[in-house]
Design a protein around this motif. Structure first.
Motif, PDB file in Angstrom:
ATOM      1  N   PRO A   1       0.823  -1.227   0.000  1.00  0.00           N
ATOM      2  CA  PRO A   1       0.000   0.000   0.000  1.00  0.00           C
ATOM      3  C   PRO A   1       0.851   1.268   0.000  1.00  0.00           C
ATOM      4  CG  PRO A   1       0.166  -0.889   2.209  1.00  0.00           C
ATOM      5  CD  PRO A   1       0.899  -1.854   1.328  1.00  0.00           C
ATOM      6  N   GLY A   2       0.164   2.423  -0.122  1.00  0.00           N
ATOM      7  CA  GLY A   2       0.857   3.701  -0.111  1.00  0.00           C
ATOM      8  C   GLY A   2       1.034   4.287  -1.499  1.00  0.00           C
ATOM      9  N   PHE A   3       2.098   5.080  -1.670  1.00  0.00           N
ATOM     10  CA  PHE A   3       2.368   5.816  -2.911  1.00  0.00           C
ATOM     11  C   PHE A   3       3.084   4.914  -3.907  1.00  0.00           C
ATOM     12  CE2 PHE A   3       5.320   8.316  -5.462  1.00  0.00           C
ATOM     13  CZ  PHE A   3       4.483   9.245  -6.040  1.00  0.00           C
ATOM     14  N   VAL A   4       2.589   4.883  -5.143  1.00  0.00           N
ATOM     15  CA  VAL A   4       3.187   4.082  -6.213  1.00  0.00           C
ATOM     16  C   VAL A   4       3.314   4.958  -7.453  1.00  0.00           C
ATOM     17  CG1 VAL A   4       2.945   2.067  -7.714  1.00  0.00           C
ATOM     18  CG2 VAL A   4       2.253   1.921  -5.312  1.00  0.00           C
ATOM     19  N   LEU A   5       4.494   4.975  -8.063  1.00  0.00           N
ATOM     20  CA  LEU A   5       4.761   5.769  -9.266  1.00  0.00           C
ATOM     21  C   LEU A   5       4.991   4.834 -10.444  1.00  0.00           C
ATOM     22  CD1 LEU A   5       5.196   8.623 -10.424  1.00  0.00           C
ATOM     23  CD2 LEU A   5       7.648   8.338  -9.925  1.00  0.00           C
ATOM     24  N   LEU A   6       4.225   5.039 -11.521  1.00  0.00           N
ATOM     25  CA  LEU A   6       4.317   4.203 -12.714  1.00  0.00           C
ATOM     26  C   LEU A   6       4.723   5.050 -13.912  1.00  0.00           C
ATOM     27  CD1 LEU A   6       1.069   2.062 -12.322  1.00  0.00           C
ATOM     28  CD2 LEU A   6       3.371   1.516 -11.522  1.00  0.00           C
ATOM     29  N   ILE A   7       5.154   4.357 -14.942  1.00  0.00           N
ATOM     30  CA  ILE A   7       5.500   5.023 -16.199  1.00  0.00           C
ATOM     31  C   ILE A   7       4.238   5.100 -17.047  1.00  0.00           C
ATOM     32  CG2 ILE A   7       6.945   4.954 -18.246  1.00  0.00           C
ATOM     33  CD1 ILE A   7       8.911   3.208 -16.663  1.00  0.00           C
ATOM     34  N   PRO A   8       3.755   6.301 -17.329  1.00  0.00           N
ATOM     35  CA  PRO A   8       2.497   6.425 -18.098  1.00  0.00           C
ATOM     36  C   PRO A   8       2.596   5.761 -19.460  1.00  0.00           C
ATOM     37  CG  PRO A   8       3.123   8.525 -17.116  1.00  0.00           C
ATOM     38  CD  PRO A   8       4.305   7.610 -16.948  1.00  0.00           C
ATOM     39  N   PHE A   9       1.499   5.119 -19.861  1.00  0.00           N
ATOM     40  CA  PHE A   9       1.338   4.466 -21.163  1.00  0.00           C
ATOM     41  C   PHE A   9       2.234   3.235 -21.335  1.00  0.00           C
ATOM     42  CE2 PHE A   9       0.938   9.130 -21.809  1.00  0.00           C
ATOM     43  CZ  PHE A   9      -0.434   9.186 -21.912  1.00  0.00           C
ATOM     44  N   ILE A  10       3.200   3.059 -20.454  1.00  0.00           N
ATOM     45  CA  ILE A  10       4.068   1.890 -20.518  1.00  0.00           C
ATOM     46  C   ILE A  10       3.632   0.846 -19.496  1.00  0.00           C
ATOM     47  CG2 ILE A  10       6.433   1.037 -20.322  1.00  0.00           C
ATOM     48  CD1 ILE A  10       5.953   2.811 -22.729  1.00  0.00           C
ATOM     49  N   GLN A  11       3.218   1.339 -18.332  1.00  0.00           N
ATOM     50  CA  GLN A  11       2.802   0.459 -17.258  1.00  0.00           C
ATOM     51  C   GLN A  11       1.334   0.705 -16.923  1.00  0.00           C
ATOM     52  OE1 GLN A  11       5.757   1.508 -14.223  1.00  0.00           O
ATOM     53  NE2 GLN A  11       6.823  -0.440 -14.610  1.00  0.00           N
ATOM     54  N   GLN A  12       0.638  -0.379 -16.649  1.00  0.00           N
ATOM     55  CA  GLN A  12      -0.748  -0.326 -16.200  1.00  0.00           C
ATOM     56  C   GLN A  12      -0.863  -1.080 -14.870  1.00  0.00           C
ATOM     57  OE1 GLN A  12      -0.181  -1.686 -19.478  1.00  0.00           O
ATOM     58  NE2 GLN A  12      -0.220   0.417 -20.283  1.00  0.00           N
ATOM     59  N   VAL A  13      -1.893  -0.736 -14.120  1.00  0.00           N
ATOM     60  CA  VAL A  13      -2.078  -1.353 -12.808  1.00  0.00           C
ATOM     61  C   VAL A  13      -3.535  -1.776 -12.647  1.00  0.00           C
ATOM     62  CG1 VAL A  13      -2.568   0.834 -11.653  1.00  0.00           C
ATOM     63  CG2 VAL A  13      -1.677  -1.078 -10.321  1.00  0.00           C
ATOM     64  N   VAL A  14      -3.735  -2.905 -11.986  1.00  0.00           N
ATOM     65  CA  VAL A  14      -5.073  -3.407 -11.671  1.00  0.00           C
ATOM     66  C   VAL A  14      -5.186  -3.471 -10.158  1.00  0.00           C
ATOM     67  CG1 VAL A  14      -6.705  -5.298 -11.920  1.00  0.00           C
ATOM     68  CG2 VAL A  14      -5.127  -4.762 -13.785  1.00  0.00           C
ATOM     69  N   ARG A  15      -6.175  -2.786  -9.607  1.00  0.00           N
ATOM     70  CA  ARG A  15      -6.369  -2.766  -8.160  1.00  0.00           C
ATOM     71  C   ARG A  15      -7.040  -4.059  -7.686  1.00  0.00           C
ATOM     72  NH1 ARG A  15      -6.094   2.240  -5.432  1.00  0.00           N
ATOM     73  NH2 ARG A  15      -5.671   4.002  -6.820  1.00  0.00           N
ATOM     74  N   THR A  16      -6.623  -4.519  -6.530  1.00  0.00           N
ATOM     75  CA  THR A  16      -7.274  -5.661  -5.878  1.00  0.00           C
ATOM     76  C   THR A  16      -7.552  -5.302  -4.423  1.00  0.00           C
ATOM     77  OG1 THR A  16      -5.131  -6.644  -5.328  1.00  0.00           O
ATOM     78  CG2 THR A  16      -6.196  -7.372  -7.364  1.00  0.00           C
ATOM     79  N   ASP A  17      -8.595  -5.904  -3.890  1.00  0.00           N
ATOM     80  CA  ASP A  17      -9.022  -5.653  -2.523  1.00  0.00           C
ATOM     81  C   ASP A  17      -8.737  -6.899  -1.690  1.00  0.00           C
ATOM     82  OD1 ASP A  17     -10.393  -5.092  -0.143  1.00  0.00           O
ATOM     83  OD2 ASP A  17     -11.890  -3.891  -1.187  1.00  0.00           O
TER      84      ASP A  17
END
Length: 258
Positions: A49-65
């Motif tokens: 958890p917390g702050f996460v920095l990704l590379i736009p258009f290169i990386q995607q993220v899927v949230r899970t609970d």
């Protein structure tokens, strides 16, 4: 004039682009959330958890609970081992323990768990008789939970608990069960009564043996009986007199009269 307009628009475009990039690059995950990160379509890591920095258009993220999910299993038609048709519904408690497998190995883990629970519920309960469904719910819950937990392990899912809520039977079967319960209560009453009679008979035999060994005790019992009869309001009393209570005439054997 045109140069001034361009000079005004350019900073605005830069700011808008920066905001757009930050919107797609910065993610905040709560304590109970995780992010499954993909780089150019390939799995990279699980973040949060917390702050996460990704590379736009290169990386995607899927949230899970990661919190506990509660899934209501719709009512299922089940035929028990003794050929009784019932309707059974249940509730399942499960959670994600491996976000990577929950996202990659199954398209919709919630629907998959629900469908698996329905088939498992029918399969397990169909192996038991109606009496077991009604009286041994804890055992059945544990059996279903064990099977679901084993099969959902490949999806990164942990089934924590399964509870059967209702077992609905027809009116005719309810009447049959009521008759069976009444017959069982009558049987127990007869057994208890027979055991009481047996114990009473044993005590009477024991008392008879004791009185036969003590003639004086028998006479005392006879006089007590006379006292009880004397207190009765009946005007005429016929009572047999034991011969051994009569005095024996001198010079004659016992039991002979004049």
């Amino acid at each position: 004039m045109e140069t001034q307009i361009v000079d005004l628009i350019a900073p605005l475009l830069i700011v808008a682009f920066a905001i757009f990039v930050l919107y797609h690059a910065v993610f905040i995950f709560r304590e109970y959330e995780r992010g499954v990160v993909f780089t150019l379509g390939r799995f990279t890591r699980v973040s949060g958890p917390g702050f996460v920095l990704l590379i736009p258009f290169i990386q995607q993220v899927v949230r899970t609970d990661l919190r506990m999910f509660v899934e209501d299993v719709p009512s299922q038609d089940v035929i028990s081992r003794d050929n009784v048709s019932v309707k059974v519904n249940a509730v399942i408690y499960f959670r994600i323990v491996d976000p990577q497998r929950a996202i990659i190995n199954v398209a919709d883990y919630s629907a998959a768990v629900s469908q698996l629970a329905q088939t498992t519920l029918r399969s397990v309960l169909g192996k038991h008789e109606l009496d077991e469904m009604l009286a041994e719910r804890d055992k059945l819950n544990a059996d279903i939970q064990e099977i679901l937990d084993r099969q959902t392990d490949a999806w990164g899912i942990k089934v924590a608990n399964v509870e059967i809520k209702h077992v609905d039977i027809t009116e005719s079967m309810i009447r049959a069960i009521a008759k069976q319960a009444e017959a069982e209560r009558l049987r127990r009453a007869r057994v208890i009564n027979a055991e009481g009679e047996q114990q009473a008979a044993a005590k009477l035999v024991e008392a008879g043996d004791m009185l036969s060994r003590q003639p004086n005790a028998m006479k005392l019992r006879f006089f007590n009986a006379l006292n009880d009869i004397a207190n009765d309001k009946t005007s005429t009393i016929v009572f047999p007199l034991p011969l051994d209570l009569l005095p024996t005439a001198p010079g004659k054997p016992d039991g002979e009269g004049e």
